[in-house]
Design a protein around this motif. Structure first.
Motif, PDB file in Angstrom:
ATOM      1  N   HIS A 112      48.725 -41.016  30.229  1.00  0.00           N
ATOM      2  CA  HIS A 112      49.715 -40.221  29.519  1.00  0.00           C
ATOM      3  C   HIS A 112      49.202 -40.151  28.026  1.00  0.00           C
ATOM      4  O   HIS A 112      48.696 -41.402  27.585  1.00  0.00           O
ATOM      5  CB  HIS A 112      51.098 -40.524  29.473  1.00  0.00           C
ATOM      6  CG  HIS A 112      51.359 -41.882  29.186  1.00  0.00           C
ATOM      7  ND1 HIS A 112      51.125 -43.124  29.873  1.00  0.00           N
ATOM      8  CD2 HIS A 112      51.902 -42.261  28.035  1.00  0.00           C
ATOM      9  CE1 HIS A 112      51.516 -44.096  29.202  1.00  0.00           C
ATOM     10  NE2 HIS A 112      52.116 -43.784  27.990  1.00  0.00           N
ATOM     11  N   TYR A 113      49.552 -39.082  27.541  1.00  0.00           N
ATOM     12  CA  TYR A 113      48.986 -38.976  26.049  1.00  0.00           C
ATOM     13  C   TYR A 113      50.240 -38.852  25.192  1.00  0.00           C
ATOM     14  O   TYR A 113      51.292 -38.234  25.367  1.00  0.00           O
ATOM     15  CB  TYR A 113      48.327 -37.482  26.076  1.00  0.00           C
ATOM     16  CG  TYR A 113      47.849 -37.181  24.537  1.00  0.00           C
ATOM     17  CD1 TYR A 113      46.825 -37.875  24.153  1.00  0.00           C
ATOM     18  CD2 TYR A 113      48.573 -36.189  23.768  1.00  0.00           C
ATOM     19  CE1 TYR A 113      46.134 -37.366  22.770  1.00  0.00           C
ATOM     20  CE2 TYR A 113      48.120 -35.944  22.579  1.00  0.00           C
ATOM     21  CZ  TYR A 113      46.904 -36.338  21.998  1.00  0.00           C
ATOM     22  OH  TYR A 113      46.568 -36.153  20.668  1.00  0.00           O
ATOM     23  N   GLN A 114      50.103 -39.724  24.112  1.00  0.00           N
ATOM     24  CA  GLN A 114      51.118 -39.609  23.287  1.00  0.00           C
ATOM     25  C   GLN A 114      50.445 -38.965  22.009  1.00  0.00           C
ATOM     26  O   GLN A 114      49.415 -39.426  21.323  1.00  0.00           O
ATOM     27  CB  GLN A 114      51.605 -41.339  22.681  1.00  0.00           C
ATOM     28  CG  GLN A 114      52.397 -41.736  23.930  1.00  0.00           C
ATOM     29  CD  GLN A 114      52.644 -43.237  23.568  1.00  0.00           C
ATOM     30  OE1 GLN A 114      52.368 -43.826  22.646  1.00  0.00           O
ATOM     31  NE2 GLN A 114      53.593 -43.655  24.389  1.00  0.00           N
ATOM     32  N   ASN A 115      51.319 -38.238  21.223  1.00  0.00           N
ATOM     33  CA  ASN A 115      50.786 -37.531  20.083  1.00  0.00           C
ATOM     34  C   ASN A 115      51.149 -38.442  18.896  1.00  0.00           C
ATOM     35  O   ASN A 115      52.064 -38.434  18.380  1.00  0.00           O
ATOM     36  CB  ASN A 115      51.399 -35.888  20.068  1.00  0.00           C
ATOM     37  CG  ASN A 115      50.657 -35.367  18.829  1.00  0.00           C
ATOM     38  OD1 ASN A 115      49.755 -35.769  18.026  1.00  0.00           O
ATOM     39  ND2 ASN A 115      51.480 -33.971  18.522  1.00  0.00           N
ATOM     40  N   SER A 124      47.437 -23.361  19.245  1.00  0.00           N
ATOM     41  CA  SER A 124      47.082 -23.420  20.447  1.00  0.00           C
ATOM     42  C   SER A 124      45.648 -23.984  20.963  1.00  0.00           C
ATOM     43  O   SER A 124      45.477 -24.252  22.123  1.00  0.00           O
ATOM     44  CB  SER A 124      47.489 -21.892  21.240  1.00  0.00           C
ATOM     45  OG  SER A 124      46.826 -21.064  20.716  1.00  0.00           O
ATOM     46  N   GLN A 127      45.418 -28.060  21.214  1.00  0.00           N
ATOM     47  CA  GLN A 127      46.600 -28.737  21.877  1.00  0.00           C
ATOM     48  C   GLN A 127      45.800 -29.631  22.755  1.00  0.00           C
ATOM     49  O   GLN A 127      44.662 -29.472  23.619  1.00  0.00           O
ATOM     50  CB  GLN A 127      47.397 -27.805  22.781  1.00  0.00           C
ATOM     51  CG  GLN A 127      48.415 -27.040  21.839  1.00  0.00           C
ATOM     52  CD  GLN A 127      49.106 -27.885  21.208  1.00  0.00           C
ATOM     53  OE1 GLN A 127      49.953 -28.382  21.641  1.00  0.00           O
ATOM     54  NE2 GLN A 127      49.374 -27.518  19.948  1.00  0.00           N
ATOM     55  N   PRO A 128      46.520 -30.839  22.958  1.00  0.00           N
ATOM     56  CA  PRO A 128      45.682 -31.865  23.988  1.00  0.00           C
ATOM     57  C   PRO A 128      46.006 -31.483  25.420  1.00  0.00           C
ATOM     58  O   PRO A 128      46.705 -30.572  25.780  1.00  0.00           O
ATOM     59  CB  PRO A 128      46.662 -33.116  23.639  1.00  0.00           C
ATOM     60  CG  PRO A 128      47.813 -32.656  23.203  1.00  0.00           C
ATOM     61  CD  PRO A 128      47.713 -31.658  22.397  1.00  0.00           C
ATOM     62  N   PRO A 129      45.236 -31.925  26.487  1.00  0.00           N
ATOM     63  CA  PRO A 129      45.277 -31.334  27.729  1.00  0.00           C
ATOM     64  C   PRO A 129      46.564 -31.799  28.313  1.00  0.00           C
ATOM     65  O   PRO A 129      47.120 -32.980  27.892  1.00  0.00           O
ATOM     66  CB  PRO A 129      44.158 -32.118  28.386  1.00  0.00           C
ATOM     67  CG  PRO A 129      43.431 -33.148  27.600  1.00  0.00           C
ATOM     68  CD  PRO A 129      44.177 -32.851  26.180  1.00  0.00           C
ATOM     69  N   LYS A 130      47.017 -31.172  29.370  1.00  0.00           N
ATOM     70  CA  LYS A 130      48.350 -31.491  29.885  1.00  0.00           C
ATOM     71  C   LYS A 130      48.144 -31.372  31.361  1.00  0.00           C
ATOM     72  O   LYS A 130      47.578 -30.519  32.015  1.00  0.00           O
ATOM     73  CB  LYS A 130      49.484 -30.345  29.351  1.00  0.00           C
ATOM     74  CG  LYS A 130      49.564 -30.393  27.990  1.00  0.00           C
ATOM     75  CD  LYS A 130      50.754 -29.487  27.713  1.00  0.00           C
ATOM     76  CE  LYS A 130      50.976 -29.358  26.102  1.00  0.00           C
ATOM     77  NZ  LYS A 130      52.005 -28.545  25.699  1.00  0.00           N
ATOM     78  N   PHE A 131      48.892 -32.333  32.000  1.00  0.00           N
ATOM     79  CA  PHE A 131      49.072 -32.395  33.565  1.00  0.00           C
ATOM     80  C   PHE A 131      49.977 -31.487  34.033  1.00  0.00           C
ATOM     81  O   PHE A 131      51.122 -31.426  33.451  1.00  0.00           O
ATOM     82  CB  PHE A 131      49.043 -33.694  33.967  1.00  0.00           C
ATOM     83  CG  PHE A 131      47.881 -34.408  33.803  1.00  0.00           C
ATOM     84  CD1 PHE A 131      47.671 -35.391  32.857  1.00  0.00           C
ATOM     85  CD2 PHE A 131      46.830 -34.372  34.450  1.00  0.00           C
ATOM     86  CE1 PHE A 131      46.341 -36.169  32.746  1.00  0.00           C
ATOM     87  CE2 PHE A 131      45.644 -35.158  34.448  1.00  0.00           C
ATOM     88  CZ  PHE A 131      45.527 -35.965  33.210  1.00  0.00           C
ATOM     89  N   ALA A 132      49.778 -30.714  34.945  1.00  0.00           N
ATOM     90  CA  ALA A 132      50.744 -29.886  35.573  1.00  0.00           C
ATOM     91  C   ALA A 132      51.858 -30.531  36.423  1.00  0.00           C
ATOM     92  O   ALA A 132      51.518 -31.726  36.989  1.00  0.00           O
ATOM     93  CB  ALA A 132      50.262 -28.823  36.371  1.00  0.00           C
TER      94      ALA A 132
END
Length: 132
Positions: A112-115, A124, A127-132
């Protein structure tokens, strides 16, 4: 130390290729003693001594001086040996079949990514990658 080791092994290879062994080197004292014996009793110089024991006069010297046979056997470089290396190469076709096996193991994603870096304005594109 490396050079001493290399020189020692080089000399060993040279001596073995010529036919000298450790036993021959250890018997050099007897060679000198027998050469002195020939010098005192027969008046032979060293080259005549070598000719009588290792050269063309060897057979004649053995016939005339049978009493020295035991001493002659103890002289160095008396061994007659022939060292040939015979090798045969046989090529045998040999094939190993390797079976490919694929292992599918289900992995759970714990990423998981924490900004940690935020800016006032988010674009846009960045932006970091996001899991759906």
């Amino acid at each position: 130390m490396k050079s001493l080791f290399a020189i020692t092994f080089s000399l060993l290879i040279v001596f073995q290729s010529v036919g000298f062994g450790v036993q021959d080197i250890l018997l050099l004292g007897r060679l000198v003693q027998h050469a002195e014996y020939h010098s005192e009793n027969y008046g032979d110089d060293f080259f005549t001594f070598v000719e009588k024991h290792y050269g063309s006069l060897k057979m004649e010297h053995q016939k005339n001086h049978n009493e020295e046979d035991e001493e002659h056997e103890e002289l160095p470089f008396q061994h007659i040996s022939c060292h040939h290396l015979s090798t045969d190469v046989v090529l045998v076709p040999f094939e190993i079949s390797i079976v490919k096996v694929e292992i599918h193991a289900r992995q759970s994603h714990t990423f998981h990514y924490q900004n940690l870096y935020s800016s006032l304005e988010k674009f846009s594109i960045f932006q970091p990658p996001k899991f759906a």
